[in-house]
Design an enzyme around this catalytic site. Structure first.
Site, PDB file in Angstrom:
ATOM      1  NE  ARG A   1      -1.690   1.944   3.506  1.00 32.23           N
ATOM      2  CZ  ARG A   1      -1.522   1.842   4.824  1.00 32.23           C
ATOM      3  NH1 ARG A   1      -2.158   0.937   5.504  1.00 32.23           N
ATOM      4  NH2 ARG A   1      -0.708   2.656   5.473  1.00 32.23           N
TER       5      ARG A   1
ATOM      6  CG  HIS B   1      -6.171   2.342   6.375  1.00 32.39           C
ATOM      7  ND1 HIS B   1      -6.305   1.052   5.914  1.00 32.39           N
ATOM      8  CD2 HIS B   1      -7.357   2.665   6.942  1.00 32.39           C
ATOM      9  CE1 HIS B   1      -7.518   0.613   6.199  1.00 32.39           C
ATOM     10  NE2 HIS B   1      -8.170   1.569   6.829  1.00 32.39           N
TER      11      HIS B   1
ATOM     12  CE1 TYR C   1       1.150   2.621   8.992  1.00 32.61           C
ATOM     13  CE2 TYR C   1      -0.044   4.448  10.007  1.00 32.61           C
ATOM     14  CZ  TYR C   1       0.104   3.534   8.975  1.00 32.61           C
ATOM     15  OH  TYR C   1      -0.782   3.538   7.931  1.00 32.61           O
TER      16      TYR C   1
HETATM   17  C1  LIG Z   1     -14.785  -5.992  11.846  1.00 30.09           C
HETATM   18  C2  LIG Z   1     -13.960  -4.740  11.728  1.00 30.09           C
HETATM   19  N1  LIG Z   1     -12.975  -4.490  12.602  1.00 30.09           N
HETATM   20  C3  LIG Z   1     -12.238  -3.375  12.491  1.00 30.09           C
HETATM   21  C4  LIG Z   1     -12.467  -2.469  11.476  1.00 30.09           C
HETATM   22  C5  LIG Z   1     -11.614  -1.211  11.347  1.00 30.09           C
HETATM   23  N2  LIG Z   1     -10.710  -1.370  10.208  1.00 30.09           N
HETATM   24  C6  LIG Z   1     -10.970  -0.775   9.037  1.00 30.09           C
HETATM   25  S1  LIG Z   1      -9.787  -1.115   7.887  1.00 30.09           S
HETATM   26  C7  LIG Z   1      -8.913  -2.055   8.967  1.00 30.09           C
HETATM   27  C8  LIG Z   1      -7.617  -2.712   8.542  1.00 30.09           C
HETATM   28  C9  LIG Z   1      -7.774  -3.676   7.428  1.00 30.09           C
HETATM   29  O1  LIG Z   1      -6.526  -4.094   6.964  1.00 30.09           O
HETATM   30  P1  LIG Z   1      -6.374  -5.112   5.788  1.00 30.09           P
HETATM   31  O2  LIG Z   1      -7.319  -6.236   5.939  1.00 30.09           O
HETATM   32  O3  LIG Z   1      -4.934  -5.454   5.675  1.00 30.09           O
HETATM   33  O4  LIG Z   1      -6.854  -4.294   4.488  1.00 30.09           O
HETATM   34  P2  LIG Z   1      -6.232  -2.970   3.837  1.00 30.09           P
HETATM   35  O5  LIG Z   1      -6.964  -1.807   4.439  1.00 30.09           O
HETATM   36  O6  LIG Z   1      -4.780  -2.963   4.134  1.00 30.09           O
HETATM   37  O7  LIG Z   1      -6.527  -3.051   2.386  1.00 30.09           O
HETATM   38  C10 LIG Z   1      -9.534  -2.095  10.212  1.00 30.09           C
HETATM   39  C11 LIG Z   1      -8.998  -2.799  11.381  1.00 30.09           C
HETATM   40  C12 LIG Z   1     -13.527  -2.747  10.587  1.00 30.09           C
HETATM   41  N3  LIG Z   1     -13.819  -1.928   9.583  1.00 30.09           N
HETATM   42  N4  LIG Z   1     -14.251  -3.885  10.708  1.00 30.09           N
END
Ligand SMILES: Cc1ncc(C[n+]2csc(CCOP(=O)(O)OP(=O)(O)O)c2C)c(N)n1
Ligand SMILES: [Mg+2]
Length: 388
Positions: free
Chosen positions: A280, A284, A293
């Site tokens: 990425r 985010h 970070y």
């Molecule tokens: C069930 C749930 N827990 C926490 C969140 C908050 N949250 C949003 S994005 C994220 C990280 C996701 O990371 P990843 O799966 O690696 O996907 P990326 O954003 O890197 O594409 C989190 C913890 C959420 N949206 N849903």
């Protein structure tokens, strides 16, 4: 926040070098399927070459065009958010090859379950990009009609779409259709119970689903070493189906591996986990500041593996594209940027009460109560003289 406190938090990752080293998975580096090196050289692969053997120069240019236009669209969306036109944007910068390669591997009758970052896949499925922007502007209650392009709505509840995809795939199998389903999710999502349950169900029911994990190395501020002690693709083995790690910045490899996995699903051979190893490049979302970070050097190292540049190098070296092609594409990119910008600015605000509609087919007392509360809240802003 003071400069000192920002700086104090910044080296979180480098200060933890010792800890990170101790958490590294044991054993050698896992195999990575790659057909195009970061330097743009085509390398042979006995297993997966067959899936791109008949690709034409025109199709290669098409993949390049898809990636360039997706990146341009994404940059425009980021700017639109910064200018207050969107509430939020989740950039796909750096993940173009993973998305375009896998998206172009799907057939029209396949069904796609995305996260919130799959703008490149949406592009491949023919979803109008302005629909994505309407969702992030908060004016279209969710986005688009999923059945128009077999592209499900964006899902923010991390990992939950893998369950939807598995259930859908089980239905496809029951219908006796030969289409396949693909579920996108991230490295962070791979730790969710929903994903584990999806793996179990799809394996035991032999569901025609491909789990496409874009390991972009980060789940907001959590690095992948906090998600797993083994490379993510190896998790599939414990569930009884194959897992493959592909170079997620190599569009050809992503196309080939996803085609292979989708064909397995069509033949009734069950699920596959594809781990697209990528990065990425941006934040985010527009609400995030990755400088807090992660180290700049990490991003710089991945810049050298840019998915678009490597295909361009290959196209030029093999005389599959000339200057005219690149110039025309540049103009097309600018036109796309203008088109989506104008479309966003012209989007009418929805009626404030529309959000309460269509929650339940026949209405619900709780929704009625919420609607009434909202009406009272809005009325509290009315001028005293209003209505007289
Ligand atoms: C069930 C749930 N827990 C926490 C969140 C908050 N949250 C949003 S994005 C994220 C990280 C996701 O990371 P990843 O799966 O690696 O996907 P990326 O954003 O890197 O594409 C989190 C913890 C959420 N949206 N849903
Ligand atoms: Mg991630």
């Amino acid at each position: 926040m003071t400069v000192e406190s920002t700086a104090a938090r910044k080296p979180r990752r480098s200060a933890g070098t010792k800890r990170t080293a101790a958490k590294k998975p044991p054993g050698a580096q896992p195999e990575l399927v790659q057909l195009l090196t970061p330097e743009g050289k085509r390398v042979k692969n006995g297993e997966y070459d067959a899936y791109v053997a008949d690709i034409t120069p025109e199709e290669l240019r098409g993949l390049y065009r898809d990636m360039v236009l997706t990146r341009r669209f994404d940059a425009e969306a980021t700017s639109l958010q910064r200018q207050g036109e969107l509430g939020l944007w989740a950039s796909l910068l750096g993940q173009e090859a993973a998305q375009i390669g896998s998206g172009r591997a799907t057939r029209e009758d396949d069904y796609v379950f995305p996260t919130y970052r799959e703008h490149g896949v949406a592009w491949c499925r023919g979803v109008d990009p302005t629909n994505l922007l309407g969702m992030f502007r908060g004016v279209n209650n969710g986005g688009w009609d999923p059945n128009s392009n077999n592209f499900h709505l964006y899902t923010i509840v991390i990992g939950s779409q893998t369950l939807h995809a598995t259930g859908y795939a089980m239905g496809v199998a029951k219908d006796g259709a030969d289409s396949a389903v693909i579920a996108y999710f991230g490295d962070g999502a791979s730790s969710q119970g929903d994903v584990a349950e999806s793996f179990t169900f799809s394996a035991v029911y032999n569901a025609p689903v491909v789990f496409f994990c874009q390991n972009n190395q980060w789940a907001i501020s959590e690095p992948t070493e906090r998600q797993s002690r083994v490379p993510l693709y190896q998790r599939a083995q414990g569930y009884g189906f194959p897992g493959v790690r592909v170079d997620g910045n190599d569009v050809l490899a992503c196309l080939a591996v996803t085609k292979w996995a989708l064909e397995r699903a069509r033949r009734g051979e069950g699920p596959t986990l594809v781990e697209a190893y990528t990065y990425r490049m941006g934040a985010h979302t527009t609400s995030d500041d990755p400088t807090k970070y992660r180290a700049d050097e990490e991003r710089e190292a991945w810049e050298a593996k840019d998915p678009i540049q490597r295909l361009r190098t290959y196209l030029e070296a093999s005389n599959h594209a000339d200057e005219g092609f690149f110039a025309e594409l540049e103009a097309e990119s600018e036109a796309l940027g203008r088109r989506v910008r104008e479309a966003v600015r012209a989007m009418p605000d929805p009626d404030h009460f529309a959000i309460f509609e269509n929650v339940y087919a026949d209405g619900h007392a709780l929704v009625d109560e919420e609607r009434a509360q909202f009406a009272a809240y809005q009325a509290s802003f009315a001028d005293e003289g209003e209505g007289k």
